[in-house]
Design a protein around this motif. Sequence first.
Motif, PDB file in Angstrom:
ATOM      1  N   GLU A 212      47.317  27.490  34.878  1.00  9.30           N
ATOM      2  CA  GLU A 212      46.723  26.322  35.131  1.00  9.30           C
ATOM      3  C   GLU A 212      46.154  25.921  36.785  1.00  9.30           C
ATOM      4  O   GLU A 212      44.488  25.913  37.102  1.00  9.30           O
ATOM      5  N   ARG A 215      43.302  29.233  37.050  1.00  4.78           N
ATOM      6  CA  ARG A 215      41.841  28.327  36.288  1.00  4.78           C
ATOM      7  C   ARG A 215      41.540  27.663  37.273  1.00  4.78           C
ATOM      8  O   ARG A 215      40.565  27.928  37.448  1.00  4.78           O
ATOM      9  N   VAL A 253      43.246  34.009  33.072  1.00  9.73           N
ATOM     10  CA  VAL A 253      43.219  32.914  32.166  1.00  9.73           C
ATOM     11  C   VAL A 253      41.972  32.989  31.714  1.00  9.73           C
ATOM     12  O   VAL A 253      40.978  31.970  30.987  1.00  9.73           O
ATOM     13  N   MET A 254      41.737  34.223  31.065  1.00  9.27           N
ATOM     14  CA  MET A 254      40.196  34.511  30.392  1.00  9.27           C
ATOM     15  C   MET A 254      41.337  35.822  29.140  1.00  9.27           C
ATOM     16  O   MET A 254      40.241  36.949  29.227  1.00  9.27           O
ATOM     17  N   ASP A 259      40.312  29.714  26.523  1.00 11.09           N
ATOM     18  CA  ASP A 259      39.818  30.282  28.496  1.00 11.09           C
ATOM     19  C   ASP A 259      38.951  29.977  28.561  1.00 11.09           C
ATOM     20  O   ASP A 259      38.103  29.152  29.493  1.00 11.09           O
ATOM     21  N   VAL A 263      36.147  27.262  30.858  1.00 11.81           N
ATOM     22  CA  VAL A 263      35.920  27.301  32.269  1.00 11.81           C
ATOM     23  C   VAL A 263      33.884  27.197  31.839  1.00 11.81           C
ATOM     24  O   VAL A 263      33.813  26.706  32.862  1.00 11.81           O
TER      25      VAL A 263
END
Length: 405
Positions: A212, A215, A253-254, A259, A263
């Motif tokens: 978290e 991100r 995070v991707m 995810d 973003v």
Amino acid sequence: MRQTWRWFGPKDGVGIDDMLQAGVEGVVSALHHVPTGEIWTPEQIARRQREIATRADGSPSGLAWEVVESLPVSEDIKKQTGDWRAHLAIYKQSMENLAAAGIEVICYNFMPVLDWTRTDLAYRVAHGGTAMRFDLHDFAAFDIHILKRPGAAESFPAGVAEIAAERFARMDDAARRALTTNIVFGLPGAAEHFTLEDVRGHLAEYADMSAERLRGHLIDFLSEVAPVAERLGLRLCCHPDDPPFPLLGLPRVMSTEADYRAVIEAVRLRANGITLCSGSLGARADNDIPGMMARLGDRVHFLHMRNVTRESEGTPCSFHEAEHLGGDTDMVAFIAAVLREEARRRAEGRADASIPFRPDHGQDILDDLKRRAQPGYPAIGRLKGLAELRGVMTALDHPAHGLKP
């Protein structure tokens, strides 16, 4: 779909003349010699453009540098430590310089410490050629017994640590060195090349970093650079994690559609987009690649088209690079989704209706085995992949299929 080809510069074993014979339309490159955190100057950018525009005999190639891969994001930016604000200003200046040179697409990634990770760069496949491979047990052997990361054994699924211990015990010193080299600094295009001590130091700095929080740092980064990109007419596109699951205790995070959606919804500018890599994302069985293209297509600015064969169930898993039409991802359905998105864009009158793609990676076959180009970037293996993809594109884009508006 605009056909491009990755080139690592004058030292690449696959040159400009090879690209022309492959029939590509544009080039994907980067200034790999410029250290992360330094400005890409107009002079350096222009030099790379001249190199791409010139054949070996000095005549014009007709090719241009169309996509940057990658403009690296520093570890300081990812962690928001040290010189991260200065690095952010440098990143923006490099973007300004690239836009002034006429380049519109910039691929980057936000993977902590290591870029893409493989354990074997020349895994022999059934037909006798070689491919890159990620073996979960070999990676665990590295993590637990070579890197000696605290808590590493407990971070893997049940049974993995035991098999890793057996693998490590059977490795001689040369095999252990080769495994370390492949994981830590064996990959082309990596922004950094680390020693084991470097890796341990970076891991310690990420010890308390949650997904978290990472991100949030990515969103902070994009909140700064995406408006600049929008103003300059640039398209930024984040590459997924490769592999798309946590390694070395680092946050990811991707790795999934959720995810990406988090973003792109956090920074609602079209310049903030996606590099949709079917190979990276395809290493997770729960990633629906054609569906992701259909649902997120408005923000897809760049495509990596490759395939992987997953060798085990669940996530994480072992996998190897497959032939472009031979792995676990339905490439025909993926290409069909891309063509539908392009048709939608043409109907809207968008200037970016043709999405650049490249045949990502490739198996080393035939003379590739002697040429020894960058791992994953052979001449003939990629040419074969491009030919297969081009055939699917041509068939699906035929007027009889009704994909054109």
